[in-house]
Design an enzyme around this catalytic site. Structure first.
Site, PDB file in Angstrom:
ATOM      1  N   SER A  42       0.936  -1.132  -0.064  1.00 28.98           N
ATOM      2  CA  SER A  42      -0.102   0.031   0.134  1.00 28.98           C
ATOM      3  C   SER A  42       0.736   1.427  -0.154  1.00 28.98           C
ATOM      4  O   SER A  42       2.115   1.146   0.269  1.00 28.98           O
ATOM      5  CB  SER A  42      -0.654   0.035   1.286  1.00 28.98           C
ATOM      6  OG  SER A  42      -1.539   1.243   1.439  1.00 28.98           O
ATOM      7  N   TYR A  66      -1.342  -0.348  10.979  1.00 28.58           N
ATOM      8  CA  TYR A  66      -1.121  -0.765   9.503  1.00 28.58           C
ATOM      9  C   TYR A  66      -0.018  -0.187   8.862  1.00 28.58           C
ATOM     10  O   TYR A  66       0.429  -0.919   8.047  1.00 28.58           O
ATOM     11  CB  TYR A  66      -2.479  -0.018   8.920  1.00 28.58           C
ATOM     12  CG  TYR A  66      -2.787  -0.433   7.651  1.00 28.58           C
ATOM     13  CD1 TYR A  66      -3.102  -1.544   7.187  1.00 28.58           C
ATOM     14  CD2 TYR A  66      -2.599   0.599   6.559  1.00 28.58           C
ATOM     15  CE1 TYR A  66      -3.296  -2.100   5.909  1.00 28.58           C
ATOM     16  CE2 TYR A  66      -3.029   0.408   5.231  1.00 28.58           C
ATOM     17  CZ  TYR A  66      -3.308  -1.108   4.943  1.00 28.58           C
ATOM     18  OH  TYR A  66      -3.664  -1.273   3.579  1.00 28.58           O
TER      19      TYR A  66
END
Length: 255
Positions: free
Chosen positions: A150, A163
């Site tokens: 990501s 995250y």
């Protein structure tokens, strides 16, 4: 050169019941690969397999909880038992649970580490020997691992600490593994999608979900198919070419 560049190849895609994983399974099948699709919910996997069959491809559902090392090994072995080889591994399974350290539960952190990190390690460790073997026996003379990360693996933002931790770690793991497998004919790459039209945000609580949507307001998000196309590009290059990192942002995204 054959019309379909992955004819005869076998791919395993984790998190394949929806989103990027499902789109990737369809895209690789369209290139001629046989695709083993791994996820927990068998009914959704079966629907993706039916889609692939309907377009003339071959996809099989492998229901497994890859956060469990035994289940991860079984998923890889099931693929080998069915098809005799493994040429492409796409580590896509993951989850995003946002929130500040003050307001996030340790259970949510553990859940992200389990799926975003441990599951990927379990599947990769089980698959590596077979990928090395495929690289030495396939007409392409190469095998591939693609990890789905990501923009959160590049840029830290508030409310994303764990995250970010999982995705920054994935970047380092991918680069080290790339160097380890260079002489084995196994290419290792990472794709870093930006703002997505994805089910990832559906796991968020109401307040965080609304904040995430506000952050993305005015941005035309990427589709899962956009990321699947990036993965297809990576694994269909000739052996002399290694695309080790691909950052794919939404056109209007600033971070």
């Amino acid at each position: 050169m054959p019309d379909k560049s992955l004819c005869g190849a076998v791919a395993l895609v984790t998190g394949a019941s929806s989103g990027i994983g499902a789109a990737t399974a369809r895209r690789l099948a369209a290139e001629g690969a046989v695709v083993a699709m791994v996820a927990g919910p068998r009914d959704r996997l079966d629907r993706v397999a039916d889609d692939i069959s309907g377009m003339g491809g071959h996809g099989v559902a492998v229901a497994a909880d890859v956060t469990d090392p035994g289940d991860a090994e079984r998923a890889v072995q099931d693929t080998l038992d069915r098809f005799g080889r493994l040429d492409v591994l796409v580590n896509n399974a993951g989850i995003m649970l946002l929130g500040t350290a003050l307001h996030t539960t340790i259970e949510e952190w553990d859940r992200m580490v389990s799926l975003n990190v441990s599951a990927l390690l379990h599947v990769t460790h089980a698959a590596i020997p077979y990928l090395i073997d495929a690289a030495s026996t396939a007409p392409r003379q190469v095998a591939d691992i693609v990890n789905v990360s990501s923009t959160a693996g590049r840029f830290a933002r508030p409310g994303c600490s764990v995250y970010n931790f999982t995705k920054f770690g994935l970047q380092g793991f991918t680069e080290s593994l790339r160097q380890e497998l260079l002489t084995e004919g196994v290419r290792v790459g990472v794709v870093e999608p930006g703002t997505m039209d994805t089910q990832l945000v559906n796991h968020l609580g109401d307040t965080t979900h609304q904040a995430a949507r506000r952050q993305d307001s005015g941005i035309e998000s990427l589709y899962a198919e956009d990321v699947a196309e990036a993965i297809r590009y990576i694994v269909t290059r000739e052996r002399r070419v290694a695309v080790n990192e691909m950052l794919v942002r939404a056109g209007d995204q600033t971070w």
